[in-house]
Design a protein around this motif. Sequence first.
Motif, PDB file in Angstrom:
ATOM      1  N   UNK A   8       0.804  -1.228   0.000  1.00  0.00           N
ATOM      2  CA  UNK A   8       0.000   0.000   0.000  1.00  0.00           C
ATOM      3  C   UNK A   8       0.834   1.273   0.000  1.00  0.00           C
ATOM      4  N   UNK A   9       1.972   1.261   0.670  1.00  0.00           N
ATOM      5  CA  UNK A   9       2.822   2.447   0.679  1.00  0.00           C
ATOM      6  C   UNK A   9       3.317   2.789  -0.724  1.00  0.00           C
ATOM      7  N   UNK A  10       3.715   1.776  -1.481  1.00  0.00           N
ATOM      8  CA  UNK A  10       4.195   2.002  -2.848  1.00  0.00           C
ATOM      9  C   UNK A  10       3.051   2.476  -3.742  1.00  0.00           C
ATOM     10  N   UNK A  11       1.874   1.876  -3.575  1.00  0.00           N
ATOM     11  CA  UNK A  11       0.713   2.319  -4.349  1.00  0.00           C
ATOM     12  C   UNK A  11       0.412   3.790  -4.075  1.00  0.00           C
ATOM     13  N   UNK A  12       0.511   4.194  -2.821  1.00  0.00           N
ATOM     14  CA  UNK A  12       0.263   5.594  -2.454  1.00  0.00           C
ATOM     15  C   UNK A  12       1.309   6.520  -3.075  1.00  0.00           C
ATOM     16  N   UNK A  13       2.567   6.108  -3.022  1.00  0.00           N
ATOM     17  CA  UNK A  13       3.643   6.927  -3.591  1.00  0.00           C
ATOM     18  C   UNK A  13       3.417   7.112  -5.087  1.00  0.00           C
ATOM     19  N   UNK A  14       3.114   6.033  -5.799  1.00  0.00           N
ATOM     20  CA  UNK A  14       2.868   6.139  -7.243  1.00  0.00           C
ATOM     21  C   UNK A  14       1.672   7.041  -7.535  1.00  0.00           C
ATOM     22  N   UNK A  15       0.606   6.881  -6.750  1.00  0.00           N
ATOM     23  CA  UNK A  15      -0.594   7.694  -6.963  1.00  0.00           C
ATOM     24  C   UNK A  15      -0.300   9.169  -6.719  1.00  0.00           C
ATOM     25  N   UNK A  16       0.441   9.472  -5.666  1.00  0.00           N
ATOM     26  CA  UNK A  16       0.796  10.859  -5.380  1.00  0.00           C
ATOM     27  C   UNK A  16       1.690  11.435  -6.475  1.00  0.00           C
ATOM     28  N   UNK A  17       2.603  10.640  -6.983  1.00  0.00           N
ATOM     29  CA  UNK A  17       3.490  11.102  -8.046  1.00  0.00           C
ATOM     30  C   UNK A  17       2.699  11.430  -9.306  1.00  0.00           C
ATOM     31  N   UNK A  18       1.817  10.520  -9.699  1.00  0.00           N
ATOM     32  CA  UNK A  18       1.007  10.728 -10.903  1.00  0.00           C
ATOM     33  C   UNK A  18       0.113  11.953 -10.733  1.00  0.00           C
ATOM     34  N   UNK A  19      -0.504  12.097  -9.566  1.00  0.00           N
ATOM     35  CA  UNK A  19      -1.367  13.253  -9.311  1.00  0.00           C
ATOM     36  C   UNK A  19      -0.563  14.549  -9.397  1.00  0.00           C
ATOM     37  N   UNK A  20       0.626  14.553  -8.828  1.00  0.00           N
ATOM     38  CA  UNK A  20       1.480  15.747  -8.867  1.00  0.00           C
ATOM     39  C   UNK A  20       1.853  16.081 -10.310  1.00  0.00           C
ATOM     40  N   UNK A  21       2.211  15.081 -11.103  1.00  0.00           N
ATOM     41  CA  UNK A  21       2.569  15.309 -12.510  1.00  0.00           C
ATOM     42  C   UNK A  21       1.400  15.915 -13.281  1.00  0.00           C
ATOM     43  N   UNK A  22       0.194  15.504 -12.925  1.00  0.00           N
ATOM     44  CA  UNK A  22      -0.999  15.992 -13.614  1.00  0.00           C
ATOM     45  C   UNK A  22      -1.499  17.313 -13.042  1.00  0.00           C
ATOM     46  N   UNK A  23      -0.834  17.824 -11.998  1.00  0.00           N
ATOM     47  CA  UNK A  23      -1.261  19.067 -11.378  1.00  0.00           C
ATOM     48  C   UNK A  23      -2.527  18.908 -10.555  1.00  0.00           C
ATOM     49  N   UNK A  24      -2.767  17.696 -10.100  1.00  0.00           N
ATOM     50  CA  UNK A  24      -3.973  17.398  -9.315  1.00  0.00           C
ATOM     51  C   UNK A  24      -3.615  17.253  -7.842  1.00  0.00           C
ATOM     52  N   UNK A  25      -4.598  17.439  -7.001  1.00  0.00           N
ATOM     53  CA  UNK A  25      -4.440  17.191  -5.573  1.00  0.00           C
ATOM     54  C   UNK A  25      -5.288  15.989  -5.216  1.00  0.00           C
ATOM     55  N   UNK A  26      -4.875  15.298  -4.188  1.00  0.00           N
ATOM     56  CA  UNK A  26      -5.611  14.110  -3.758  1.00  0.00           C
ATOM     57  C   UNK A  26      -5.864  14.215  -2.267  1.00  0.00           C
ATOM     58  N   UNK A  27      -7.057  13.827  -1.853  1.00  0.00           N
ATOM     59  CA  UNK A  27      -7.355  13.906  -0.424  1.00  0.00           C
ATOM     60  C   UNK A  27      -7.070  12.560   0.239  1.00  0.00           C
ATOM     61  N   UNK A  28      -7.109  12.557   1.556  1.00  0.00           N
ATOM     62  CA  UNK A  28      -6.772  11.359   2.326  1.00  0.00           C
ATOM     63  C   UNK A  28      -7.657  10.187   1.920  1.00  0.00           C
ATOM     64  N   UNK A  29      -8.958  10.419   1.777  1.00  0.00           N
ATOM     65  CA  UNK A  29      -9.864   9.321   1.408  1.00  0.00           C
ATOM     66  C   UNK A  29      -9.505   8.737   0.043  1.00  0.00           C
ATOM     67  N   UNK A  30      -9.235   9.594  -0.918  1.00  0.00           N
ATOM     68  CA  UNK A  30      -8.868   9.126  -2.251  1.00  0.00           C
ATOM     69  C   UNK A  30      -7.568   8.348  -2.245  1.00  0.00           C
ATOM     70  N   UNK A  31      -6.600   8.826  -1.475  1.00  0.00           N
ATOM     71  CA  UNK A  31      -5.315   8.147  -1.402  1.00  0.00           C
ATOM     72  C   UNK A  31      -5.457   6.793  -0.713  1.00  0.00           C
ATOM     73  N   UNK A  32      -6.238   6.750   0.352  1.00  0.00           N
ATOM     74  CA  UNK A  32      -6.456   5.478   1.047  1.00  0.00           C
ATOM     75  C   UNK A  32      -7.177   4.485   0.141  1.00  0.00           C
TER      76      UNK A  32
END
Length: 129
Positions: free
Chosen positions: A42-66
């Motif tokens: 799950x930690x790696x999945x979160x890191x990848x998701x945060x990276x992709x969101x950052x590249x796209x200029x998007x923000x993600x909330x705690x619920x979405x990340x979880x």
Amino acid sequence: MILASSREARDRPRDRERLARIMLRSRERRKHSFPSVIFGEPGWDMILQLYVACCAGEVIDVSGLCGCAGVSKTTALRHLDRLVAQQLVERRGDSADGRRIFVQPSKALLEQTEQWLDGAILSLDIGSS
């Protein structure tokens, strides 16, 4: 030298984002293909998701990340807390909605993720030549 010149000609940030997206989709397909198997990163999945969101200029909330972590919310929150404690991600409140908390990667996490993705891309390049 041929490998070096071909790497320089590429759009490195785009390659990184593309590989991260491919990895996320692949991991999702894997979950669907093997529904009874718990893969557990799950930690790696979160890191990848945060990276992709950052590249796209998007923000993600705690619920979405979880939700993207593929584990129970309690387990995902535990992993998120570890990332926060290591100063790899930061939580910040939503000024428009006090109930929502956004999560963003730290500069250090982005740099570490980019280094890892660069290494993976290089490995793929070497394997294809």
